[in-house]
Design a protein around this motif. Structure first.
Motif, PDB file in Angstrom:
ATOM      1  N   ARG A 179      31.191  33.470  41.293  1.00  0.00           N
ATOM      2  CA  ARG A 179      31.912  32.917  40.141  1.00  0.00           C
ATOM      3  C   ARG A 179      30.961  32.749  38.960  1.00  0.00           C
ATOM      4  O   ARG A 179      31.331  32.989  37.813  1.00  0.00           O
ATOM      5  CB  ARG A 179      32.534  31.583  40.555  1.00  0.00           C
ATOM      6  CG  ARG A 179      33.288  30.837  39.491  1.00  0.00           C
ATOM      7  CD  ARG A 179      34.025  29.663  40.147  1.00  0.00           C
ATOM      8  NE  ARG A 179      34.208  28.547  39.232  1.00  0.00           N
ATOM      9  CZ  ARG A 179      35.307  28.361  38.494  1.00  0.00           C
ATOM     10  NH1 ARG A 179      36.300  29.203  38.587  1.00  0.00           N
ATOM     11  NH2 ARG A 179      35.393  27.322  37.680  1.00  0.00           N
ATOM     12  N   MET A 304      46.064  36.626  42.946  1.00  0.00           N
ATOM     13  CA  MET A 304      44.975  36.361  43.903  1.00  0.00           C
ATOM     14  C   MET A 304      44.977  37.411  45.014  1.00  0.00           C
ATOM     15  O   MET A 304      43.931  37.836  45.491  1.00  0.00           O
ATOM     16  CB  MET A 304      45.128  34.965  44.521  1.00  0.00           C
ATOM     17  CG  MET A 304      44.949  33.822  43.553  1.00  0.00           C
ATOM     18  SD  MET A 304      45.212  32.216  44.355  1.00  0.00           S
ATOM     19  CE  MET A 304      43.694  32.055  45.308  1.00  0.00           C
ATOM     20  N   ASP A 307      43.256  40.504  43.871  1.00  0.00           N
ATOM     21  CA  ASP A 307      41.811  40.315  43.852  1.00  0.00           C
ATOM     22  C   ASP A 307      41.214  40.577  45.239  1.00  0.00           C
ATOM     23  O   ASP A 307      40.216  41.267  45.386  1.00  0.00           O
ATOM     24  CB  ASP A 307      41.513  38.880  43.398  1.00  0.00           C
ATOM     25  CG  ASP A 307      40.161  38.782  42.722  1.00  0.00           C
ATOM     26  OD1 ASP A 307      39.717  39.783  42.121  1.00  0.00           O
ATOM     27  OD2 ASP A 307      39.546  37.703  42.811  1.00  0.00           O
ATOM     28  N   THR A 308      41.886  40.027  46.246  1.00  0.00           N
ATOM     29  CA  THR A 308      41.412  40.198  47.621  1.00  0.00           C
ATOM     30  C   THR A 308      41.491  41.655  48.083  1.00  0.00           C
ATOM     31  O   THR A 308      40.702  42.092  48.913  1.00  0.00           O
ATOM     32  CB  THR A 308      42.254  39.319  48.573  1.00  0.00           C
ATOM     33  OG1 THR A 308      42.174  37.991  48.100  1.00  0.00           O
ATOM     34  CG2 THR A 308      41.752  39.383  49.993  1.00  0.00           C
ATOM     35  N   GLU A 311      41.435  44.890  43.838  1.00  0.00           N
ATOM     36  CA  GLU A 311      41.997  45.298  42.543  1.00  0.00           C
ATOM     37  C   GLU A 311      41.683  44.220  41.505  1.00  0.00           C
ATOM     38  O   GLU A 311      42.581  43.574  40.939  1.00  0.00           O
ATOM     39  CB  GLU A 311      43.511  45.522  42.667  1.00  0.00           C
ATOM     40  CG  GLU A 311      43.928  46.547  43.699  1.00  0.00           C
ATOM     41  CD  GLU A 311      43.544  47.989  43.329  1.00  0.00           C
ATOM     42  OE1 GLU A 311      43.075  48.215  42.193  1.00  0.00           O
ATOM     43  OE2 GLU A 311      43.700  48.873  44.198  1.00  0.00           O
ATOM     44  N   ALA A 312      40.398  44.032  41.246  1.00  0.00           N
ATOM     45  CA  ALA A 312      39.976  42.924  40.380  1.00  0.00           C
ATOM     46  C   ALA A 312      40.483  43.080  38.947  1.00  0.00           C
ATOM     47  O   ALA A 312      40.868  42.100  38.306  1.00  0.00           O
ATOM     48  CB  ALA A 312      38.451  42.801  40.393  1.00  0.00           C
ATOM     49  N   THR A 313      40.506  44.306  38.449  1.00  0.00           N
ATOM     50  CA  THR A 313      40.956  44.531  37.065  1.00  0.00           C
ATOM     51  C   THR A 313      42.438  44.177  36.935  1.00  0.00           C
ATOM     52  O   THR A 313      42.861  43.522  35.978  1.00  0.00           O
ATOM     53  CB  THR A 313      40.763  46.010  36.671  1.00  0.00           C
ATOM     54  OG1 THR A 313      39.488  46.431  37.153  1.00  0.00           O
ATOM     55  CG2 THR A 313      40.819  46.195  35.179  1.00  0.00           C
ATOM     56  N   ALA A 315      44.076  42.158  38.907  1.00  0.00           N
ATOM     57  CA  ALA A 315      44.202  40.710  39.107  1.00  0.00           C
ATOM     58  C   ALA A 315      43.931  39.972  37.802  1.00  0.00           C
ATOM     59  O   ALA A 315      44.662  39.046  37.420  1.00  0.00           O
ATOM     60  CB  ALA A 315      43.243  40.241  40.197  1.00  0.00           C
ATOM     61  N   ALA A 316      42.888  40.408  37.099  1.00  0.00           N
ATOM     62  CA  ALA A 316      42.554  39.764  35.823  1.00  0.00           C
ATOM     63  C   ALA A 316      43.671  39.989  34.801  1.00  0.00           C
ATOM     64  O   ALA A 316      43.990  39.098  34.007  1.00  0.00           O
ATOM     65  CB  ALA A 316      41.229  40.299  35.301  1.00  0.00           C
ATOM     66  N   GLU A 319      46.453  37.540  35.426  1.00  0.00           N
ATOM     67  CA  GLU A 319      46.129  36.198  34.938  1.00  0.00           C
ATOM     68  C   GLU A 319      46.232  36.122  33.408  1.00  0.00           C
ATOM     69  O   GLU A 319      46.780  35.167  32.850  1.00  0.00           O
ATOM     70  CB  GLU A 319      44.740  35.753  35.408  1.00  0.00           C
ATOM     71  CG  GLU A 319      44.501  34.290  35.094  1.00  0.00           C
ATOM     72  CD  GLU A 319      43.183  33.756  35.607  1.00  0.00           C
ATOM     73  OE1 GLU A 319      43.148  33.301  36.766  1.00  0.00           O
ATOM     74  OE2 GLU A 319      42.186  33.795  34.860  1.00  0.00           O
TER      75      GLU A 319
END
Ligand code: IPM
Ligand code: MN
Length: 353
Positions: A179, A304, A307-308, A311-313, A315-316, A319
């Motif tokens: 983080r 969330m 993200d797990t 697929e962080a992009t 997920a962002a 948000e």
């Protein structure tokens, strides 16, 4: 080649299916935009199924769900089923049997959302609780003797193994490192009274911190003081790690400070296995089928989940889309007072993804 993610969907009871539908709408928008595919499969677990069949969970449920990349859960709880049956038989059973040993609960105030804490804003309320999710008072250790007599004894024991504590702490330290905000991990315990269980937690916390995470600053708060500071100085916190029971309690407090159950999401995480994401509010029976419940918590749970899955992009993006909707569209997060229906809120977020 794009990745195909297999998602099990448990809409569950009450408003669960309605909010999950909107979360899926947003996940589909994200999959189109960010180039992955979703293979969704519905499971009918919940109160209705139990009342119809007498079975809480089919015997194959755990092995069936093990074959998925993640699970999206709406809500469990039915007004015609005695409290405890569905919670224990579905939610807790899945957490235990799928060994989802982390319950990750971000406490984040989004722009435009009202917090009951005076003079605090999004810059002040932004931390994460790592709640241990398999041990403590939740293991069922205990029992009655002389039940029904004036001398009845009831006992329920908090149980922790070093293994459970260590794996949870390691996840929390790594989370604080990744983080990268204040690089601070706070242990929330009760070492002045629970001198066995939280003694173990505290020793394990410092041993691991010294050996493996010298870059992470360590703090300790008793659980009662944690509640106080979560209200008075939420900006102090970055990542909090705690046992199952305290984690259950402080995350409801945290949820209220971030605007309530309409927005609070959580993940039951098995870092080596299948994780399950859920809005942490209940099934809200009185709003069922009215298209008035707020789906943002379920949508955030979907974020969330992405993200797990790596697929962080995406997920962002989910948000950011939710934040844009809270900041510029919704009048309130409360059911029926959003200025939009459940499905319209889903449309607003999906369009922004
Ligand atoms: C939660 C809930 C559950 C818990 C209940 C429904 C068993 O309160 O997810 O926080 O105590 O963990
Ligand atoms: Mn709870």
């Amino acid at each position: 080649m794009s990745k195909a993610h297999k998602i099990a969907v448990i809409g569950g009871d009450g408003t669960g299916p309605e909010v999950v539908r909107e979360a899926i709408k947003v996940l589909k928008a994200a999959s189109t935009r960010y180039g992955f595919t979703l293979a969704l499969q519905d499971f009918d677990f919940g109160g209705e199924r139990f009342l119809r069949t007498g079975e809480v969970l089919p015997a194959s449920a755990v092995s069936d769900l093990s074959a998925f990349d993640a699970i999206l859960l709406g809500a469990i709880g039915h007004p015609d089923v005695k409290p405890g049956i569905l919670e224990k038989g579905i939610l807790l059973k899945l957490r235990f049997d799928l060994d989802q040993y982390i319950n990750l609960r971000p406490i984040k105030l989004f722009p435009g959302v009202e917090t009951p804490i005076k003079n605090k804003g999004p810059a002040d309320i932004d931390y994460v609780v790592v709640r241990e999710n398999t041990g403590d008072l939740y293991t069922g250790a205990g029992g009655f003797s002389m039940k029904g007599t004036p001398h009845e004894v009831a006992m329920q024991t908090a149980v922790y193994t070093r293994f459970q504590v260590d794996r949870c702490l390691r996840y929390a330290f790594e989370y604080a490192r990744k983080r990268g905000k204040k690089k601070t991990l706070a242990l929330c315990g009760k070492t002045n009274v629970l001198t066995f269980v939280y003694d173990l937690w505290e020793r394990a916390f410092h041993e691991m911190g010294d050996k493996e995470f010298p870059d992470i600053k360590r703090e300790y708060y008793h659980v009662d003081a944690t509640c106080m500071w979560m209200v008075k100085n939420p900006e102090w916190f970055d990542v909090i790690v705690t046992g199952n029971m305290f984690g259950d309690i402080i995350t409801d407090l945290g949820a209220m400070t971030q605007g309530g159950m309409g927005i609070a999401a959580g993940g039951n995480i098995n870092p080596e296995g299948v994780s399950m994401f859920e809005p942490i509010g209940g099934s809200a029976p009185k709003y069922t089928g009215k298209n008035v419940i707020n789906p943002l918590a379920a949508i955030c749970a979907g974020g969330m989940l992405l993200d797990t899955l790596g697929e962080a992009t995406a997920a962002a993006a989910v948000e950011r889309a939710v934040m844009d909707v809270t900041a510029n569209k919704l009048k309130s997060l409360a059911a029926g007072q959003m200025g939009f229906s459940t499905t319209e809120v889903g449309d607003l977020v999906a369009a922004r993804v």
